[in-house]
Design an enzyme around this catalytic site. Structure first.
Site, PDB file in Angstrom:
ATOM      1  CG  ASP A  77      48.801  34.434  87.347  1.00 26.90           C
ATOM      2  OD1 ASP A  77      48.016  34.619  86.386  1.00 26.90           O
ATOM      3  OD2 ASP A  77      49.232  35.353  88.065  1.00 26.90           O
ATOM      4  CE1 TYR A 177      35.418  40.464  83.372  1.00 30.83           C
ATOM      5  CE2 TYR A 177      33.483  41.397  82.318  1.00 30.83           C
ATOM      6  CZ  TYR A 177      34.152  40.312  82.867  1.00 30.83           C
ATOM      7  OH  TYR A 177      33.545  39.081  82.875  1.00 30.83           O
ATOM      8  CE  LYS A 181      35.837  38.294  80.335  1.00 33.23           C
ATOM      9  NZ  LYS A 181      36.337  36.904  80.373  1.00 33.23           N
TER      10      LYS A 181
HETATM   11  P1  NAP Z   1      34.935  33.196  89.543  1.00 30.14           P
HETATM   12  O1  NAP Z   1      33.803  32.551  90.233  1.00 30.14           O
HETATM   13  O2  NAP Z   1      35.574  34.395  90.169  1.00 30.14           O
HETATM   14  O3  NAP Z   1      36.054  32.078  89.243  1.00 30.14           O
HETATM   15  C1  NAP Z   1      37.220  32.464  88.591  1.00 30.14           C
HETATM   16  C2  NAP Z   1      38.050  31.257  88.249  1.00 30.14           C
HETATM   17  O4  NAP Z   1      39.201  31.707  87.534  1.00 30.14           O
HETATM   18  C3  NAP Z   1      38.559  30.524  89.468  1.00 30.14           C
HETATM   19  O5  NAP Z   1      38.672  29.165  89.154  1.00 30.14           O
HETATM   20  C4  NAP Z   1      39.939  31.143  89.675  1.00 30.14           C
HETATM   21  O6  NAP Z   1      40.852  30.293  90.314  1.00 30.14           O
HETATM   22  C5  NAP Z   1      40.366  31.336  88.239  1.00 30.14           C
HETATM   23  N1  NAP Z   1      41.383  32.363  88.065  1.00 30.14           N
HETATM   24  C6  NAP Z   1      41.312  33.673  88.395  1.00 30.14           C
HETATM   25  N2  NAP Z   1      42.433  34.298  88.060  1.00 30.14           N
HETATM   26  C7  NAP Z   1      43.249  33.352  87.524  1.00 30.14           C
HETATM   27  C8  NAP Z   1      44.547  33.376  86.987  1.00 30.14           C
HETATM   28  N3  NAP Z   1      45.268  34.501  86.932  1.00 30.14           N
HETATM   29  N4  NAP Z   1      45.075  32.226  86.509  1.00 30.14           N
HETATM   30  C9  NAP Z   1      44.355  31.069  86.547  1.00 30.14           C
HETATM   31  N5  NAP Z   1      43.121  31.002  87.038  1.00 30.14           N
HETATM   32  C10 NAP Z   1      42.585  32.126  87.523  1.00 30.14           C
HETATM   33  O7  NAP Z   1      34.510  33.679  88.084  1.00 30.14           O
HETATM   34  P2  NAP Z   1      33.323  33.175  87.117  1.00 30.14           P
HETATM   35  O8  NAP Z   1      32.144  34.030  87.378  1.00 30.14           O
HETATM   36  O9  NAP Z   1      33.222  31.714  87.178  1.00 30.14           O
HETATM   37  O10 NAP Z   1      33.911  33.628  85.714  1.00 30.14           O
HETATM   38  C11 NAP Z   1      34.570  32.737  84.827  1.00 30.14           C
HETATM   39  C12 NAP Z   1      34.743  33.425  83.485  1.00 30.14           C
HETATM   40  O11 NAP Z   1      33.453  33.806  82.990  1.00 30.14           O
HETATM   41  C13 NAP Z   1      35.556  34.711  83.553  1.00 30.14           C
HETATM   42  O12 NAP Z   1      36.348  34.820  82.384  1.00 30.14           O
HETATM   43  C14 NAP Z   1      34.500  35.798  83.584  1.00 30.14           C
HETATM   44  O13 NAP Z   1      34.992  37.017  83.073  1.00 30.14           O
HETATM   45  C15 NAP Z   1      33.455  35.189  82.684  1.00 30.14           C
HETATM   46  N6  NAP Z   1      32.108  35.722  82.898  1.00 30.14           N
HETATM   47  C16 NAP Z   1      31.476  35.622  84.099  1.00 30.14           C
HETATM   48  C17 NAP Z   1      30.194  36.139  84.228  1.00 30.14           C
HETATM   49  C18 NAP Z   1      29.418  36.039  85.513  1.00 30.14           C
HETATM   50  O14 NAP Z   1      28.315  36.620  85.581  1.00 30.14           O
HETATM   51  N7  NAP Z   1      29.878  35.339  86.533  1.00 30.14           N
HETATM   52  C19 NAP Z   1      29.569  36.751  83.146  1.00 30.14           C
HETATM   53  C20 NAP Z   1      30.255  36.839  81.932  1.00 30.14           C
HETATM   54  C21 NAP Z   1      31.511  36.313  81.826  1.00 30.14           C
HETATM   55  P3  NAP Z   1      40.903  30.142  91.941  1.00 30.14           P
HETATM   56  O15 NAP Z   1      39.702  29.318  92.308  1.00 30.14           O
HETATM   57  O16 NAP Z   1      42.185  29.467  92.188  1.00 30.14           O
HETATM   58  O17 NAP Z   1      40.843  31.537  92.509  1.00 30.14           O
END
Ligand code: NAP
Length: 273
Positions: A77, A177, A181
């Site tokens: 984590d 959030y 960011k």
């Molecule tokens: P996601 O599909 O929810 O995947 C999240 C990932 O982070 C998973 O691998 C999860 O691990 C891991 N994670 C969550 N909490 C954690 C912790 N405390 N310690 C270590 N790992 C942790 O999210 P995503 O959409 O790919 O987003 C990835 C990043 O991009 C984030 O920072 C998010 O804020 C940013 N982002 C996303 C979007 C979007 O539209 N999706 C847009 C802008 C920015 P597990 O698989 O083990 O749960």
């Protein structure tokens, strides 16, 4: 010289263990896995991290290994100080170095609440994961990178932070959030400023709408908004879109730049009249 070319390094040394190494936090799915895949295709050995049980991450590791690189999973984590230390020690114990740190792991608030009502508990959870975690993980690896650079000034390395357009766009139903960011955006500039003397660049990627588990709950809403023209490029972003930008950074294709932000949002935040 910061240009990474892991494949050339591979052929020179003849062993995968000598290829450049990238750690992608939250690399087990979503955007993080998209980044890990693009880096693996470019020849990096990969450490991915997440919080789920290792057996659930095996398919992701297999996919990465099919690129002919080494891939390991380190569970932990990022919001937890001991887990961060463990993550650091495991990467160095296994690969003896790190070239690229990608701070990608992040969470959305469990419940979206208006900032007139939102709770400190959710604030702490989001800020600890999205800002305190990557900030201090960077501190651990930055010190290691400085050591590597002092031993070999040509050692290529960089830091990549995945923030969000929420760093600049206010959403009053997920203020924590947005703050997290905006914070990681400043952290990128701080690390760039501190590490410049060692020739270690830090970059930020600001994704817009990306199709992952995180956005699954709002898919229909944004399908409609996309149809109505919320983005200039009329489609969802895909993890590989972010992965390709991260690979360009990791491979040194943004030379003579540091502390910079690349917005990957299909033109969503372009000011228009
Ligand atoms: P996601 O599909 O929810 O995947 C999240 C990932 O982070 C998973 O691998 C999860 O691990 C891991 N994670 C969550 N909490 C954690 C912790 N405390 N310690 C270590 N790992 C942790 O999210 P995503 O959409 O790919 O987003 C990835 C990043 O991009 C984030 O920072 C998010 O804020 C940013 N982002 C996303 C979007 C979007 O539209 N999706 C847009 C802008 C920015 P597990 O698989 O083990 O749960």
């Amino acid at each position: 010289m910061n240009q990474l070319n892991p494949e050339i390094q591979n052929s020179r040394t003849g062993g995968k263990l000598n290829a450049s190494v990238a750690l992608v936090t939250g690399g087990s799915r979503g955007i993080g896995l998209g980044i890990a895949k693009e880096l693996a295709k470019a020849g990096f050995n990969i450490a991915i991290n997440g919080v789920r049980k290792p057996e659930l991450v095996e398919p992701a590791l297999e996919e990465l290994r099919s690129c002919g690189v080494e891939a390991i999973y380190i569970r932990g984590d990022v919001s937890d100080r001991h887990d961060r230390q463990h993550l650091y020690e495991q990467v160095i114990a296994h690969f003896e170095k790190l070239n690229v740190l990608v701070n990608n792991a992040g969470i959305a608030p469990r419940v979206r609440m208006d900032i007139l009502e939102a709770t400190e508990e959710i604030y702490d959870e989001v800020l600890d994961t999205n800002l305190r975690g990557p900030y201090f993980l960077t501190q651990l690896f930055a010190n290691q990178m400085v050591k590597q650079k002092k031993a070999d000034p040509d050692f290529p390395c960089c830091i990549i932070n995945v923030s969000s357009i929420s760093a600049t766009v206010a959403s009053t139903n997920r203020g924590e959030y947005c703050l997290s960011k905006a914070g990681i955006s400043m952290a990128t500039k701080l690390w760039a400023a501190r590490l410049g003397e060692f020739n270690i660049p830090a970059y930020e990627i600001q994704p817009g709408l990306v199709h992952t588990d995180m956005t699954a709950g709002v898919k229909e809403k944004y399908d409609r908004l996309l149809e109505e023209g919320i983005c200039l490029l009329k489609r969802w972003g895909q993890p590989e879109d972010i992965g390709k930008v991260a690979a360009a950074m990791a491979l040194g294709y943004l030379p003579y730049s540091t502390g910079q932000t690349v917005v990957v949002d299909g033109g969503m935040t372009l000011p228009r009249l």
